[in-house]
Design an enzyme around this catalytic site. Structure first.
Site, PDB file in Angstrom:
ATOM      1  N   THR B  77      38.331  38.361  34.797  1.00  0.00           N
ATOM      2  CA  THR B  77      39.264  37.723  35.736  1.00  0.00           C
ATOM      3  C   THR B  77      38.545  37.259  36.993  1.00  0.00           C
ATOM      4  O   THR B  77      38.762  36.140  37.473  1.00  0.00           O
ATOM      5  CB  THR B  77      40.394  38.715  36.105  1.00  0.00           C
ATOM      6  OG1 THR B  77      41.123  39.030  34.911  1.00  0.00           O
ATOM      7  CG2 THR B  77      41.344  38.130  37.137  1.00  0.00           C
ATOM      8  N   CYS B 321      47.454  38.199  27.654  1.00  0.00           N
ATOM      9  CA  CYS B 321      46.369  37.683  28.487  1.00  0.00           C
ATOM     10  C   CYS B 321      46.577  37.964  29.964  1.00  0.00           C
ATOM     11  O   CYS B 321      45.710  37.670  30.772  1.00  0.00           O
ATOM     12  CB  CYS B 321      46.197  36.195  28.275  1.00  0.00           C
ATOM     13  SG  CYS B 321      45.621  35.872  26.613  1.00  0.00           S
TER      14      CYS B 321
END
Lengths: 379, 379
Positions: B77, B321
Site C-alpha cells: 500500500t 483488496c
C-alpha cells in the site's frame, strides 16, 4: 596456543540495538500463530488480531495509556510524521504554528515545516530546552501543536516534559512527547497527549514504531484514505508482537539495567574528559543512563569511527538522529558545542565493564593516530 | 482408536500467505547479520547495507530492472501511495489528471483522488480493462500518470498492460503497473515505468513492499523531508532480505507451481458452477493461476465465511483488496456482477488436490445451510 581474537564490541545501540533474545522467541511464535491478515474474519485472521491487540495492551500498560490509544506504525519516524502532520491538521482552527524544541529529531523538524509554521525553542549548552520559553510560546496565538522529546538520543539530556505539558495543557495545546530514545531505558512520565516510541531502540525490531494518542486528540487523515491511516497497508504482526515482548522484558529490569549502565557511562565520561582537547557534551546528571557523546578538536568524525571500527569497536558519529551521513549534527549545533569529531556511545544491556575498559584503552591512541594523520599533532 | 481432526485448510492466500520456509531461514540469517542500521559506517552497518543491496539486486533481476531502480517500502500500500502521489507530483507541469483502471486497489484509487483529478477507465464483465479507452484517455490533455494493475487480486483477471504501456509511452505518460497480486505467481511484463509489488502475496513477509521506478521517472518528495522518502525511518533489513529470498525461490518454480494451481482452479470453477444460483466471476482463461472468486445469490458473505471457517476452511470474502470489511467490493461492482455472497479462493503453493476436494465436498452443503438460515430455500 593461539589466543582467539577479542570479540567485537558494539557501542552504537541508540536507535538500533541487537534484538533482545525474548524478542526473537516472540517473533518466531507470532510467525507461527500470527502470519495471517488481522483484518480477516477466519480463525487465522482472528488469531493474528489477538496478537496485535495483546501487543498494544502490553505497550499501553507501560505507557499508562488505554489499549485503544496505542497503535503500531511502520517506524518511529512514521509515528513522528503522523503525530505532527495529523496532530496539527486536527487543530487547524486554532492556527498553524508548531512549537518544537531545537534538538528534536529531524523527522519532527521536517514534519513541523510541512505542517505549518515551525517555531523552535532553544536549548542551553547541556541540551536542555528552555521550559519558560516553551511555556511562553505555547501560550501565544495560533499554536496547533507542541513537540518536546523526553530525552535527546544523541547526547542523552532529559527534557522538562512535565513543566512543558503543564503549560501546554493550560493553553489547550496538545503536546507530542518523543520517547524514542528513552522508552525502555528510563521511566517516561505520563504527561503527554501524543507519544512516539521506537522498538528498535529498546531491543525490539526495526520496521515498526509506536504512536500513542490520548482519546481527546483529533488525528484526521492526512494521506490517501486508508483503513489504517497510522500504517497504510498494516504492520507486520510478528514485529509488533516482538516489540511488545521486548518492552515488557526490559521494563521489568529497567532500574537495575539503568543503574549499571549509568555507572559505566560515568566511568567513560571521567576517562574521556582526560583526553586532550575534548568536550564531553550533554547533561552529566539529568540524562539517559546509557548514552554519552563527546567531541574531539582536530579530529574528523568519519576517520575516528573508521579507526575504532578497525580496532573492533562500533560507535556512532554525526547526526545520529537523522542518518549517519556525518553532516554536522543540528543537535550539537543547537547546543553551541563542537559539531565535528564527535563520537556517540550508547550502551546495550549486555555491554560489560570489560567492554568499556577495552574501549577506553583503545580510544586515546586512536584519537592520536587520527590527529597524526591530519598532521595536527602539536597544534 | 480415535482419528485426529482433519487439518485446517487455508485457502485465503491472496495478499497474505504463510511464509515460504526459505523466507524464515533467510530472516533468521539476516537477523544475525543484518540487525544494524544500514546507514551506519561501521562493520555491522555495512553488513546490513550489503544485505539490503543484495535483496534489491535479486528483486531487480526478476523485474528486469537495475538494482538502483528498486526500493523496499513499508508495505505494498505504501508503495502504491508513493508511486501515485510522487509520480503525479513529478509531472505537475503536464497536468493533474490520473488515469486508472476501475478495478485498481483502493490504495490506487484513493491516492489518485489525493493527487489530482482521477479518471476511471471501465472494465468488462470479466474484469478486463478497456485498452482502447485507456489509450484514448492517456492521449488526452493534462495527464500526469496512468495506473493499471497487471492482474486483479480479487478475481484473477489479467490486464492489457503491454497495450496500455505502448499507448502511455506514445503519449509521454508514465505507467504504474501494480503487480501486487501477480509477482511470484505469473510472469510480469517489463512494460512499466513504475511498479509496485507485495512480498506478503508471494510467501514473503508483510510489513515490507516493493517500489520500482525506471531511472527516467521523477519522484519528488511528497511528505516531510527524509533520507529515505520511500520508507521514512527505513525498512526492516531482515524482512527485506527474506522477501527477496522468497521471491527467488518461487520464481524458480513459477511455471510448475502455476500449472499445478491452474488445474486446481479449473476443477474448482467447474464444480462450483454446478451449485444453484452461483456466478463464477473473472476471466476463465486470461487470469492468475491461483485465484478464483464466485458469488452466491441469497447468501450473506460473512455468514458463509463463518460457516466455512467452522468447517475448517479459511476463505476470503468482500473487498479483498482493501480490508475484509465485507463492504460491497468495488471490483465486483465495476464488473457488473453480484457484489454480495462472494467467496475468494487463493491457493497457496502447498495447497493439495486433496485439500481442494475436501473443500468442494463441504462448500455446497455450507451454502445450503446459510440459505436455510436466511429462510430463502425454495426462492
Amino acid at each position: 596456543m593461539e589466543s582467539s581474537p577479542p570479540r567485537r564490541v558494539h557501542l552504537d545501540n541508540g536507535g538500533r540495538a541487537p534484538w533482545h533474545p525474548l524478542a526473537r522467541e516472540a517473533f518466531l511464535q507470532a510467525l507461527d500463530d500470527g502470519w495471517a491478515d488481522p483484518r480477516r474474519l477466519h480463525a487465522e485472521g482472528r488469531r493474528a488480531a489477538r496478537l496485535v491487540d495483546g501487543a498494544r495492551e502490553a505497550v499501553a500498560a507501560v505507557l499508562g495509556a488505554r489499549t485503544e490509544e496505542v497503535r503500531f506504525t511502520h517506524s518511529h519516524t512514521a509515528a513522528l510524521h503522523r503525530a505532527v502532520l495529523a496532530g496539527a491538521a486536527g487543530r487547524r482552527r486554532a492556527g498553524d504554528r508548531v512549537v518544537v524544541g531545537a534538538t528534536e529529531r529531524a523527522a519532527v523538524l521536517h514534519a513541523a515545516d510541512a505542517a505549518g509554521r515551525r517555531e523552535t525553542i532553544p536549548v542551553d549548552r547541556l541540551g536542555r530546552g528552555d521550559a519558560g520559553a516553551f511555556a511562553a510560546a505555547v501560550a501565544g496565538p495560533g499554536v496547533a501543536l507542541a513537540a518536546l522529546q523526553h530525552a535527546n538520543g544523541e547526547v542523552g539530556t532529559l527534557q522538562p516534559v512535565e513543566q512543558v505539558h503543564d503549560a501546554a495543557r493550560a493553553a489547550g495545546v496538545p503536546l507530542l512527547v518523543d520517547a524514542g530514545a528513552s522508552l525502555g531505558h528510563a521511566r517516561v512520565p505520563e504527561t503527554w497527549d501524543l507519544l512516539a516510541a521506537d522498538p528498535a531502540d529498546w531491543g525490539g525490531p526495526s520496521g515498526v514504531g509506536v504512536l500513542a494518542a490520548r482519546g481527546r486528540v483529533r488525528l484526521p487523515d492526512v494521506g490517501p484514505e486508508d483503513a489504517e491511516p497510522w500504517a497504510p497497508g498494516g504492520v507486520s504482526v510478528p514485529l509488533a508482537f516482538a516489540s511488545a515482548v521486548a518492552l515488557e522484558s526490559v521494563q521489568a529490569d529497567l532500574d537495575a539495567a539503568g543503574a549499571r549502565r549509568r555507572e559505566l557511562v560515568d566511568r567513560i565520561r571521567a576517562v574521556v574528559a582526560g583526553v586532550p582537547d575534548v568536550e564531553v557534551v550533554g547533561d552529566p546528571e539529568n540524562r539517559l543512563p546509557h548514552v554519552v557523546t563527546f567531541s574531539f578538536l582536530y579530529v574528523d568524525g568519519e576517520a575516528l569511527v573508521t579507526e575504532l571500527d578497525r580496532q573492533g569497536f562500533a560507535v556512532g558519529s554525526g547526526s545520529a538522529c537523522t542518518a549517519s551521513t556525518l553532516e554536522p549534527s543540528h543537535v550539537l549545533a543547537a547546543m553551541g558545542v563542537l559539531t565535528h569529531g564527535n563520537v556517540r556511545i550508547a550502551l546495550d544491556r549486555t555491554t560489560s565493564a570489560e567492554d568499556v575498559e577495552r574501549f577506553l584503552a583503545v580510544l586515546p591512541p586512536a584519537v592520536e593516530r587520527v590527529r597524526d594523520a591530519l598532521g595536527v599533532r602539536g597544534l
